[in-house]
Write a protein that holds these residues in place. Structure first.
Motif, mmCIF file in Angstrom:
data_model
loop_
_atom_site.group_PDB
_atom_site.id
_atom_site.type_symbol
_atom_site.label_atom_id
_atom_site.label_comp_id
_atom_site.label_asym_id
_atom_site.label_seq_id
_atom_site.Cartn_x
_atom_site.Cartn_y
_atom_site.Cartn_z
ATOM 1 N N PRO A 141 24.214 -17.516 -23.381
ATOM 2 C CA PRO A 141 24.791 -18.740 -24.156
ATOM 3 C C PRO A 141 24.164 -19.872 -23.292
ATOM 4 O O PRO A 141 24.204 -20.051 -22.077
ATOM 5 N N THR A 142 23.809 -21.082 -24.331
ATOM 6 C CA THR A 142 23.238 -22.083 -23.679
ATOM 7 C C THR A 142 24.210 -22.892 -22.619
ATOM 8 O O THR A 142 23.629 -23.335 -21.693
ATOM 9 N N TYR A 143 25.350 -23.091 -22.982
ATOM 10 C CA TYR A 143 26.326 -23.762 -22.357
ATOM 11 C C TYR A 143 26.589 -23.268 -20.847
ATOM 12 O O TYR A 143 26.608 -24.042 -19.823
ATOM 13 N N ARG A 144 26.478 -21.723 -20.682
ATOM 14 C CA ARG A 144 26.283 -21.237 -19.517
ATOM 15 C C ARG A 144 25.236 -21.757 -18.365
ATOM 16 O O ARG A 144 25.054 -21.967 -17.473
ATOM 17 N N LEU A 145 23.989 -21.648 -19.200
ATOM 18 C CA LEU A 145 22.744 -22.263 -18.613
ATOM 19 C C LEU A 145 22.989 -23.503 -18.061
ATOM 20 O O LEU A 145 22.626 -24.077 -17.162
ATOM 21 N N PHE A 146 23.806 -24.471 -18.716
ATOM 22 C CA PHE A 146 23.984 -25.935 -18.521
ATOM 23 C C PHE A 146 24.579 -26.149 -17.440
ATOM 24 O O PHE A 146 24.419 -26.911 -16.618
ATOM 25 N N ILE A 147 25.611 -25.210 -17.232
ATOM 26 C CA ILE A 147 26.659 -25.017 -15.834
ATOM 27 C C ILE A 147 25.703 -24.819 -14.660
ATOM 28 O O ILE A 147 25.872 -25.583 -13.797
ATOM 29 N N ILE A 148 24.829 -23.673 -15.014
ATOM 30 C CA ILE A 148 23.863 -23.316 -13.787
ATOM 31 C C ILE A 148 23.088 -24.679 -13.456
ATOM 32 O O ILE A 148 22.914 -24.840 -12.223
ATOM 33 N N GLY A 149 22.398 -25.327 -14.497
ATOM 34 C CA GLY A 149 21.651 -26.436 -14.234
ATOM 35 C C GLY A 149 22.257 -27.502 -13.479
ATOM 36 O O GLY A 149 21.890 -28.159 -12.689
ATOM 37 N N LEU A 150 23.581 -27.904 -14.032
ATOM 38 C CA LEU A 150 24.466 -28.834 -13.523
ATOM 39 C C LEU A 150 24.752 -28.655 -11.920
ATOM 40 O O LEU A 150 24.662 -29.432 -11.163
ATOM 41 N N GLY A 151 25.061 -27.200 -11.757
ATOM 42 C CA GLY A 151 25.364 -27.083 -10.275
ATOM 43 C C GLY A 151 24.129 -27.083 -9.391
ATOM 44 O O GLY A 151 24.425 -27.883 -8.325
ATOM 45 N N LEU A 152 23.062 -26.790 -10.022
ATOM 46 C CA LEU A 152 21.791 -26.835 -9.009
ATOM 47 C C LEU A 152 21.389 -28.386 -8.885
ATOM 48 O O LEU A 152 21.144 -28.776 -7.924
ATOM 49 N N ALA A 153 21.598 -29.277 -10.026
ATOM 50 C CA ALA A 153 21.272 -30.526 -9.961
ATOM 51 C C ALA A 153 22.389 -31.454 -8.785
ATOM 52 O O ALA A 153 21.794 -32.002 -8.025
ATOM 53 N N VAL A 154 23.605 -31.044 -8.966
ATOM 54 C CA VAL A 154 24.591 -31.609 -8.039
ATOM 55 C C VAL A 154 24.026 -31.123 -6.486
ATOM 56 O O VAL A 154 24.044 -32.019 -5.672
ATOM 57 N N LEU A 155 24.034 -29.946 -6.328
ATOM 58 C CA LEU A 155 23.480 -29.423 -5.083
ATOM 59 C C LEU A 155 22.227 -30.182 -4.532
ATOM 60 O O LEU A 155 22.292 -30.390 -3.470
ATOM 61 N N SER A 157 17.376 -5.958 -18.983
ATOM 62 C CA SER A 157 17.986 -7.098 -19.304
ATOM 63 C C SER A 157 19.536 -7.296 -19.004
ATOM 64 O O SER A 157 19.921 -8.475 -18.933
ATOM 65 N N PHE A 158 20.054 -6.298 -18.981
ATOM 66 C CA PHE A 158 21.478 -6.125 -18.675
ATOM 67 C C PHE A 158 21.727 -6.538 -17.359
ATOM 68 O O PHE A 158 22.829 -7.586 -17.079
ATOM 69 N N TRP A 159 20.938 -6.452 -16.366
ATOM 70 C CA TRP A 159 21.012 -6.627 -15.086
ATOM 71 C C TRP A 159 20.882 -8.158 -14.681
ATOM 72 O O TRP A 159 21.390 -9.167 -14.055
ATOM 73 N N ILE A 160 19.699 -8.639 -15.568
ATOM 74 C CA ILE A 160 19.595 -10.214 -15.448
ATOM 75 C C ILE A 160 20.704 -11.016 -16.388
ATOM 76 O O ILE A 160 20.990 -11.925 -15.918
ATOM 77 N N VAL A 161 21.337 -10.410 -17.196
ATOM 78 C CA VAL A 161 22.478 -11.210 -17.886
ATOM 79 C C VAL A 161 23.470 -11.269 -16.700
ATOM 80 O O VAL A 161 24.129 -12.260 -16.606
ATOM 81 N N GLN A 162 23.707 -9.931 -16.277
ATOM 82 C CA GLN A 162 24.702 -10.006 -15.140
ATOM 83 C C GLN A 162 24.508 -11.153 -14.085
ATOM 84 O O GLN A 162 25.445 -11.765 -13.322
ATOM 85 N N ALA A 163 23.303 -11.173 -13.584
ATOM 86 C CA ALA A 163 23.010 -12.130 -12.685
ATOM 87 C C ALA A 163 23.117 -13.626 -12.947
ATOM 88 O O ALA A 163 23.613 -14.249 -12.231
ATOM 89 N N LEU A 164 22.992 -13.823 -14.357
ATOM 90 C CA LEU A 164 23.068 -15.159 -14.513
ATOM 91 C C LEU A 164 24.638 -15.347 -14.777
ATOM 92 O O LEU A 164 24.902 -16.407 -14.552
ATOM 93 N N ASN A 165 25.272 -14.274 -15.134
ATOM 94 C CA ASN A 165 26.677 -14.463 -15.181
ATOM 95 C C ASN A 165 27.459 -14.792 -13.661
ATOM 96 O O ASN A 165 28.235 -15.796 -13.573
ATOM 97 N N ALA A 166 26.704 -14.055 -12.568
ATOM 98 C CA ALA A 166 27.220 -14.392 -11.261
ATOM 99 C C ALA A 166 26.840 -15.861 -10.916
ATOM 100 O O ALA A 166 27.536 -16.255 -10.106
ATOM 101 N N LEU A 167 25.407 -16.327 -11.350
ATOM 102 C CA LEU A 167 25.005 -17.430 -10.910
ATOM 103 C C LEU A 167 26.152 -18.474 -11.428
ATOM 104 O O LEU A 167 26.227 -19.665 -10.909
ATOM 105 N N GLN A 168 26.465 -18.391 -13.061
ATOM 106 C CA GLN A 168 27.186 -19.293 -13.675
ATOM 107 C C GLN A 168 28.607 -19.504 -12.826
ATOM 108 O O GLN A 168 28.979 -20.687 -12.826
ATOM 109 N N LEU A 169 29.245 -18.415 -12.583
ATOM 110 C CA LEU A 169 30.496 -18.564 -11.782
ATOM 111 C C LEU A 169 30.015 -18.995 -10.498
ATOM 112 O O LEU A 169 31.042 -19.939 -10.008
ATOM 113 N N SER A 170 29.079 -18.715 -9.686
ATOM 114 C CA SER A 170 29.096 -19.415 -8.385
ATOM 115 C C SER A 170 28.780 -21.089 -8.669
ATOM 116 O O SER A 170 29.379 -21.563 -7.696
ATOM 117 N N MET A 171 28.266 -21.415 -9.599
ATOM 118 C CA MET A 171 28.201 -22.972 -9.654
ATOM 119 C C MET A 171 29.326 -23.579 -10.047
ATOM 120 O O MET A 171 29.618 -24.429 -9.538
#
Lengths: 389, 290, 334
Positions: free
Chosen positions: B142-156, B6-20
């Motif tokens: 954090p839900t808001y970070r998931l929102f950022i990931i989702g928004l980035g993917l939607a724009v893409l 779960s530690f690595w999954i959270v870090q991957a989500l962190n990375a994805l959020q920053l990427s977006m």
């Protein structure tokens, strides 16, 4: 910037009212502060505090005329040094006041020392400035990095925190703050289970560090962040839900009243140590907060009180009868008075201030966030740290 | 380190959020680069403008969504003004004059922010709807970070649909390939340029408003984000959507996992990556033009 | 191609004369500004040498400057080898670092070259910022000035130091001009004009570009050593990309590819910033508007514009009035 600001303190009524000890002298003060760049807000608070002190206590030295010359350091060491040379050689100031960044202080220290100009440091916290690189001409009315953080070590241990994870930006002040805290905390019996230094001013996402800190499973996290980084850090700390599992402690700049409201509810419950909070219940502080709020529409921060006390120290030195730079420097390292932050004095061994450190919790108040005093560590004095005047 | 998945999954989500976040910023810049051959160093300032406008909108309306709506619109309008007053004239003035003008704009914006919003760092809260945390892939995030990931993917997804499936997309791709030729074919390239510039500005403003609840709003935030954004654009290769997303993911993941695995090198890593990529691929990974 | 035209010579002499006159008549702070301008002029000339004539727009000259300053600081403060050795290390260190950057980035062009140089500059910055050996972000204090008493000069005197920096700026200009007029300089301009053709002609292009970048780095290193002596203190801020950015602005503002324009741009920007900041804390706004106005007014840079007007007048005098003025192709980059 050379906005000349003639500050005439002579007033017939005051002359009669105040028992004046000062001599009929002209003093020229150089305020060397950042008025642009990342620390511009701090520079302005210090300036406002300093001018308030001159306004309030000017009557005590009513036959002295104080002229203020301002220069902008832009938070760049070479610019700071150029401006220091200008103030001392060209404007021929008697006293220099200010300096927010330790980098600028490091750059001007030798020149100020060699020129024999008294300097009242109103922010820069580098331990060395009142340690190995101390000077008979440089007194500090603000704080040292060690002074603010050392008391938090034993205080946290006594309050049941046995293990801590630390975070701070990777620059000199960050290391000093954490190193001092760590030494004191471990001496008290605690254990630092992990620490990380984040790239200074380029770290936007603290997520990776917070996840790592949480995984280390400490009793608490202790951090030093200030300004924009403090806001980002506190908000991200809360958003990861850490506030429910690992309490956040820190150096008081983390939740400074200057910007704590930008952190919002995320800052509630954060416990930190600092040399001033605006909610102190003393007559001196109440008067100060009221006067400052009346003039500027907001409560003073620790930066404002540092400027205010730099002004008070100058008034005290002039009152003692000092007229030239040599005598002013000598008088400045002997001043003691009751500040809004409690009793303060200059330690003759280091020229650093001796003051209380307040442990406070950020709580929701009637309008916005406010500071609840949890404990006071009295008269914190720095070790000599290799200072030889 | 930890062996906990779960530690690595959270870090991957962190990375994805920053990427977006990087993606929202860099996609506008890269298409403006590729299509208009225009070096807009003020792109970071437009991002900061989005954050400041968002702060004011959110404070006045008492809702995050006001910021979300106002920031892209206001920044796009400022983009329209800039386009008519400066950018159009600068297009044929050569890259050096473009650097000078947009650097001038950075300076102007810096003081506009200081005068308009003061020197003290600001912040505003995330929307009520996305506050708190959610469970995903067995971790709490954090839900808001998931929102950022989702928004980035939607724009893409939206941008790639427009670029590959619509006529305007074909025109833009033609313009990136060879604008003179596209003009000869009877396409009003000027109008396409204008449209692309405005969309790029709107995305920068949106990124500002989206990033603000996670970060803080400061006068120097535009200058601070400029270099990472340029790095994303250059690593990916100029002018392509593929380049922008590849560059964003690369930088987001390298920065996140770099700070976890090699914290001593965190400050140097993305520069080392940039240097390495450019030495091996002097025009970035996915240049739009061969 | 570089030509030392009479207009250029006149401008150089005029600027030098103005600087000396200003130095002799101004106070302490004026001398601080003059010294800063002279040092930045050396750095700007170094940048123009590769950017204006070699097409290598660098965003790492701040880092080269900082490397020079740190080389000088390390030699004098940390190693105690004295200022002459420090000077040699600064020039050598700047040259070596620049040569290496030039060599590995030789295949990149345009924005990619800019970003590649930025990457190396920022790596050096980040390293020094966090390195305890060099004092981290607090920097190194106590940097001494060169003892030039053998020449009868006391460099601790502000005026002497300012004039020495000025003389070195003139020397940097002369060296750069001589280099550009040599076969090496002509080849460099040839590479900028058509790199593929130069390669086909059998020229080892990368070696040539790296060498040019190395020379530029040596000058930047010299400027860094002077800056370290001027402030007698060094900090990583010298290496930050914004220093390189502002430097590029000076060169473009003065006129890219004119050499004398670089020095002019340095002087104009430093004094403009100083004069504006006497009246307002918001000097960024004014300077930003001036930069935009400068482009809208001509876009050739200050010296470029001067040269353009001069050539037009000369052409108008020579040719019958109905002939249109020659365009940029024939007058640019004189």
């Amino acid at each position: 910037m050379t906005r000349l600001n003639r500050f005439l303190l002579a007033g017939a009524a005051m002359l009669l009212a105040a028992p004046s000890v000062g001599q009929a002298e002209d003093y020229k003060v150089g305020l060397l502060l950042p008025y642009s760049g990342v620390y511009a807000a701090l520079g302005q608070e210090i300036d406002d505090g300093f001018m308030l002190a001159l306004k309030e206590r000017g009557g005590e030295i009513a036959d002295a005329q104080i002229e203020v010359v301002r220069e902008d350091t832009e938070v760049k060491p070479p610019v700071g040094l150029s401006k220091a040379r200008k103030l001392i050689l060209q404007d021929e100031i008697d006293v220099m006041v200010g300096i927010v960044s330790s980098g600028v202080l490091g750059a001007i220290r030798d020149f100020v020392h060699q020129s024999g100009t008294p300097l009242i440091v109103a922010n820069a916290g580098n331990d060395d400035a009142t340690g190995a690189r101390c000077s008979a001409y440089i007194t500090r009315q603000s704080f040292s990095n060690g002074q603010v953080n050392r008391p938090m070590g034993p205080w946290m241990f006594e309050n049941g925190i046995k293990t801590v994870y630390t975070l701070a930006p990777d620059y000199a002040a960050g290391h000093q703050m954490i190193d001092n805290f760590k030494a004191a905390f471990e001496e008290a019996g605690g254990k630092v289970v992990g620490q990380e230094f984040t790239p200074f001013q380029t770290t936007k996402d603290f997520g990776p560090y917070l996840t790592k800190a949480k995984a280390a499973g400490p009793d608490a996290i202790f951090v030093f962040y200030a300004g924009g980084e403090a806001i980002s850090f506190v908000k991200q700390y809360a958003s990861f839900g850490l506030s429910e599992e690992v309490p956040l402690y820190g150096s008081g700049f983390l939740t400074s009243p200057l910007y704590v409201n930008a952190e919002g509810p995320a800052a509630e419950g954060v416990i930190a140590g600092l040399h001033y909070i605006p909610t102190l219940d003393t007559p001196e502080n109440k008067a100060f907060v009221e006067a400052y709020t009346r003039d500027h529409g907001k409560a003073p921060s620790e930066y404002a009180v540092q400027g205010y006390d730099a002004g008070q120290a100058l008034v005290e030195a002039i009152k003692s009868g000092a007229t030239d730079k040599e005598a002013l420097a000598a008088a400045l390292s002997k001043v003691s008075f009751t500040s809004p932050r409690g009793p303060v004095e200059i330690d003759p061994a280091t020229n650093n201030i001796v003051q209380n450190i307040y442990v406070f919790e950020t709580v929701a108040g009637s309008d916005g966030l406010t500071q609840k005093l949890l404990g006071t560590v009295e008269a914190v004095r720095d070790p000599v740290n290799g200072c030889a005047m | 380190m930890t062996a906990d998945v779960s530690f690595w999954i959270v870090q991957a989500l962190n990375a994805l959020q920053l990427s977006m976040l990087f993606f929202l910023l860099s996609v506008g810049l890269t298409v403006i680069f590729g299509l208009l051959h225009f070096v807009n160093l003020a792109h970071g300032a437009l991002y900061a403008l989005g954050a400041f406008v968002g702060f004011t909108a959110a404070t006045l309306a008492g809702s995050y969504w006001a910021a979300f709506a106002a920031a892209p619109i206001v920044v796009a309008l400022v983009g329209v003004l800039l386009y008519w007053a400066l950018i159009r004239r600068m297009r044929s003035a050569g890259p050096m004059n473009q650097v000078l003008v947009t650097f001038g704009l950075i300076f102007v914006f810096l003081d506009v922010f200081r005068i308009g919003w003061g020197d003290i760092a600001l912040g505003f809260a995330e929307p009520e709807l996305f506050s708190g945390r959610s469970e995903l892939l067995g971790v709490v995030y954090p839900t808001y970070r998931l929102f950022i990931i989702g928004l980035g993917l939607a724009v893409l997804a939206a941008l790639s649909l427009v670029l590959t499936r619509t006529q305007i997309g074909a025109i833009i791709r033609a313009g990136v390939d060879n604008d003179a030729m596209a003009a000869c074919m009877g396409i009003n390239v000027e109008r396409v340029f204008f449209l692309v510039f405005c969309v790029g500005c709107a995305l920068a403003g949106l990124a500002g408003a989206v990033a603000a609840p996670v970060l803080s709003v400061t006068t120097d935030m535009g200058t601070a984000i400029l270099i990472p954004t340029l790095i994303v654009v250059v690593i990916g290769g100029l002018g392509s959507l593929k380049g922008a997303i590849a560059g964003s993911l690369l930088i987001g993941f390298v920065q996140t996992f770099g700070s976890v695995l090699a914290p001593q090198l965190a400050a140097i890593l993305i520069y080392a990556l940039l240097a390495g990529v450019l030495i091996l691929k002097p025009a970035g990974l996915f240049p739009a033009r061969g | 191609m570089f030509h030392q035209t009479p207009l250029k010579t006149a401008t150089v002499l005029l600027l030098a004369g103005l600087a000396v006159a200003y130095g002799l008549s101004t106070g302490f702070f004026g001398l601080e500004l003059l010294t800063e301008v002279a040092i930045l002029a050396i750095l700007a000339i170094a940048l123009d040498l590769v950017a204006g004539y070699g097409g290598m727009i660098s965003l790492c000259h701040g880092a080269l400057y900082g490397v020079g300053a740190y080389a000088f600081g390390s030699a004098t403060v940390l190693l105690g080898w004295g200022a002459p050795a420090g000077l040699a290390m600064a020039v050598g260190g700047g040259a070596l670092f620049a040569w290496a950057i030039g060599a590995v980035t030789a295949r990149t062009h345009g924005i990619f070259f800019i970003m590649a140089t930025l990457a190396f500059g920022q790596m050096a910055y980040a390293y020094l910022f966090e390195s305890p050996v060099f004092g981290g972000n607090d920097g190194l204090p106590g940097v001494p000035r060169l003892d030039a008493s053998a020449l009868g000069l006391d460099l601790n005197d502000s005026l002497t130091f300012a004039l020495t920096c000025l003389a070195l700026a003139l020397l940097a200009y002369a060296v750069s001009a001589a280099l550009l007029r040599s076969g090496f300089g002509r080849t460099l301009v040839g590479i900028r004009a058509n790199e593929a053709r130069m390669r086909v002609l059998g020229l080892p292009v990368w070696r040539h570009k790296a060498a040019a970048f190395g020379v530029s780095g040596a000058l930047a290193g010299l400027a860094g050593a002077l800056a370290a002596q001027h402030t007698m203190y060094i900090s990583p801020g010298l290496l930050h990309w914004t220093v390189s950015g502002e430097l590029l602005i000076m060169v473009i503002l003065g006129g890219l590819g004119t050499l004398v324009g670089a020095a002019l741009g340095a002087g104009v920007l430093v004094f403009l910033k100083h004069e504006v900041s006497r009246f307002t804390d918001h000097w960024h706004l004014v300077v930003g508007l001036v930069l935009i106005a400068a482009v809208l007014a001509g876009g050739r840079g200050l010296y470029g514009q001067l040269e353009h007007l001069w050539e037009r007048r000369r052409a108008a005098r020579r040719a019958p009035p109905e002939t249109p003025a020659p365009d940029e192709e024939t007058t640019g980059h004189a």
